[in-house]
Design an enzyme around this catalytic site. Sequence first.
Site, PDB file in Angstrom:
ATOM      1  N   ASP A  59       0.913  -1.144   0.000  1.00  6.33           N
ATOM      2  CA  ASP A  59       0.000   0.000   0.000  1.00  6.33           C
ATOM      3  C   ASP A  59       0.947   1.188   0.000  1.00  6.33           C
ATOM      4  O   ASP A  59       1.566   1.491   1.021  1.00  6.33           O
ATOM      5  CB  ASP A  59      -0.870  -0.002   1.263  1.00  6.33           C
ATOM      6  CG  ASP A  59      -1.884   1.125   1.220  1.00  6.33           C
ATOM      7  OD1 ASP A  59      -1.498   2.256   0.894  1.00  6.33           O
ATOM      8  OD2 ASP A  59      -3.070   0.876   1.504  1.00  6.33           O
ATOM      9  N   HIS A  60       1.090   1.843  -1.142  1.00  7.75           N
ATOM     10  CA  HIS A  60       2.189   2.812  -1.232  1.00  7.75           C
ATOM     11  C   HIS A  60       2.015   3.992  -0.279  1.00  7.75           C
ATOM     12  O   HIS A  60       2.968   4.691   0.022  1.00  7.75           O
ATOM     13  CB  HIS A  60       2.435   3.257  -2.680  1.00  7.75           C
ATOM     14  CG  HIS A  60       1.483   4.295  -3.177  1.00  7.75           C
ATOM     15  ND1 HIS A  60       0.248   3.996  -3.652  1.00  7.75           N
ATOM     16  CD2 HIS A  60       1.593   5.638  -3.264  1.00  7.75           C
ATOM     17  CE1 HIS A  60      -0.371   5.105  -4.024  1.00  7.75           C
ATOM     18  NE2 HIS A  60       0.427   6.127  -3.802  1.00  7.75           N
ATOM     19  N   HIS A 102      -5.708   2.857   1.024  1.00  7.04           N
ATOM     20  CA  HIS A 102      -4.928   4.003   1.497  1.00  7.04           C
ATOM     21  C   HIS A 102      -5.597   4.738   2.669  1.00  7.04           C
ATOM     22  O   HIS A 102      -4.968   5.030   3.677  1.00  7.04           O
ATOM     23  CB  HIS A 102      -4.715   5.003   0.361  1.00  7.04           C
ATOM     24  CG  HIS A 102      -4.133   4.399  -0.881  1.00  7.04           C
ATOM     25  ND1 HIS A 102      -3.217   3.381  -0.847  1.00  7.04           N
ATOM     26  CD2 HIS A 102      -4.344   4.672  -2.196  1.00  7.04           C
ATOM     27  CE1 HIS A 102      -2.886   3.056  -2.100  1.00  7.04           C
ATOM     28  NE2 HIS A 102      -3.560   3.821  -2.925  1.00  7.04           N
TER      29      HIS A 102
HETATM   30  C1  BG6 Z   1      -3.363   4.735  -6.444  1.00  7.40           C
HETATM   31  C2  BG6 Z   1      -4.702   4.823  -7.120  1.00  7.40           C
HETATM   32  O1  BG6 Z   1      -3.297   3.629  -5.597  1.00  7.40           O
HETATM   33  O2  BG6 Z   1      -3.160   5.921  -5.682  1.00  7.40           O
HETATM   34  C3  BG6 Z   1      -4.780   6.044  -8.012  1.00  7.40           C
HETATM   35  O3  BG6 Z   1      -4.910   3.656  -7.904  1.00  7.40           O
HETATM   36  C4  BG6 Z   1      -4.462   7.282  -7.213  1.00  7.40           C
HETATM   37  O4  BG6 Z   1      -6.060   6.178  -8.603  1.00  7.40           O
HETATM   38  C5  BG6 Z   1      -3.149   7.105  -6.460  1.00  7.40           C
HETATM   39  O5  BG6 Z   1      -4.348   8.358  -8.120  1.00  7.40           O
HETATM   40  C6  BG6 Z   1      -2.907   8.273  -5.520  1.00  7.40           C
HETATM   41  O6  BG6 Z   1      -1.600   8.159  -5.019  1.00  7.40           O
HETATM   42  P1  BG6 Z   1      -0.754   9.456  -4.660  1.00  7.40           P
HETATM   43  O7  BG6 Z   1       0.512   8.919  -4.101  1.00  7.40           O
HETATM   44  O8  BG6 Z   1      -0.583  10.231  -5.943  1.00  7.40           O
HETATM   45  O9  BG6 Z   1      -1.575  10.214  -3.679  1.00  7.40           O
END
Ligand code: BG6
Length: 501
Positions: free
Chosen positions: A176-177, A239
């Site tokens: 989960d980045h 997230h």
């Molecule tokens: C991803 C989603 O996991 O997270 C995308 O699939 C989203 O739709 C993105 O844009 C948002 O990540 P960040 O790091 O740009 O806030």
Amino acid sequence: MKTPESHIIVIFGASGDLTKRKLIPALYQLYINHLLPDNFAILGTSRTSLTDQEFRVRISEFLPLSDESNSLFLNNIYYQTIDYELNDDYAKLKWRLDELRLKHNILANYLFYLSTPPDLYDVIPEKLAFANLNFQTDGFKRIIIEKPFGNSLQSAKKLNISLLKNYEENQIYRIDHYLGKETVQNLMVTRFANGIFEPIWNRNFIGRVEITSAESLGVEGRGGYYDHSGAMRDMVQNHILQMVGLVAMEPPVVIDADAIRHEVLKVFQSLRPIKPEDIPKQVIRGQYTTSKIKGVSVAGYREEQGVDPASHTETYVAMKFFIDNWRWAGVPFFIRTGKKLPTRVTEIVIEFKPTPHHLFEKSAFHINQANQLIIRIQPDEGILLKFAMKEPGAGFKVNQVNMDFHYSDLAEVLLPSAYERLLLDCLFGDATLYSRGDTVEAAWEFIQPILDSWSNEPAIPIYGYPAGTWGPHESDGLIEGETNWRFPCKNLADDGLYCEL
Ligand code: BG6
């Protein structure tokens, strides 16, 4: 600096966007920062037929131009075409890995990164196991699985069962980045390394918690995927709930993978299920419609490539829920996320209860100027405290002021990308910032009834909102009383309807 043991990273789905845009640049940063061992190799695989050299040319576009380390790094990168379903191709993969190990003097430590379409998340690990590439007798064998981990509670459970047939839980890294973001990790430090916050971090002092994760971009060519996902699956189930977990959890006994994930699991298990009859009131879904942003016409979601012109997929979700435990009894949590909102911002607002007795009732200071602690995840990463001050002059006119800290004020601080941190952690065998199987399932348990209601009851409205606005007005009604959502701006310390976006 300590580096992981020698290893080979195998990226499945290497011809895709994630590899070029995120994984290879992250690995390159680790390499130039001397965080990778001397002996390592990266083997890209996918169905596309490419030679090592062709693959190197493709990815070098995403590396700094004519950098000397660039070509040294590329020397460690290889490619192999694979048919994901064919057992023979996994036997070939094994030979190739042996060959690379010999060439680079590497131990049998393998990290398999699954960056493929999700329907392969059970196939590839099973085929790897068939080729005995799951046994850890001669070195570690770890699998990173990209999101989405399942697209329903049932499919997530099924995937967990399938993986656990051949792997131990500690070999599986569900990414989960958001957990790799420096500022998300700082949530734990803010809470548990300061004496001042934790004593008031509970229902006695906190009136509500609000989490916003807004994006100004739309679906950006991912319409085909997004139309089957929607904001609830794409952002909330993973997230946003992970951020809720870190805001709401009890102090872990120690900072390690199991202790932390255990506390997050307890939070998810305490989420009060939203009753079917309350879903239309507590969960607002929206979809962006065509509009003009800064004078330029912007397409609505249904006109995006790959999207069904009659789509009912939500590009916006706002919801109110409760956590039924001692710490949070009665404290409403409000979360919202959406595409094509006015600005890109992710932040957590802890709003404290008002003073018990209002000495300055008749002044400008009224209820929606309660003390707030704002933890900004991105951009302008930092922390903001809003509190009351006397306006200089006659009488007792009270106004709200800001006290703010910005990461950018720290000299020479370069926040590492989420993927750098997460890849390195996995190479060290540290799963703290990865989701555990049971927490993923617990998050799905909470979300699934909402998704079911939406698909079974078409009468539940999906509200349109013009692209570039803060979502449907109906979501303002979620927050009772005189207060409303904070309308954040690009800069942490600004808010209100008029600001730089
Ligand atoms: C991803 C989603 O996991 O997270 C995308 O699939 C989203 O739709 C993105 O844009 C948002 O990540 P960040 O790091 O740009 O806030």
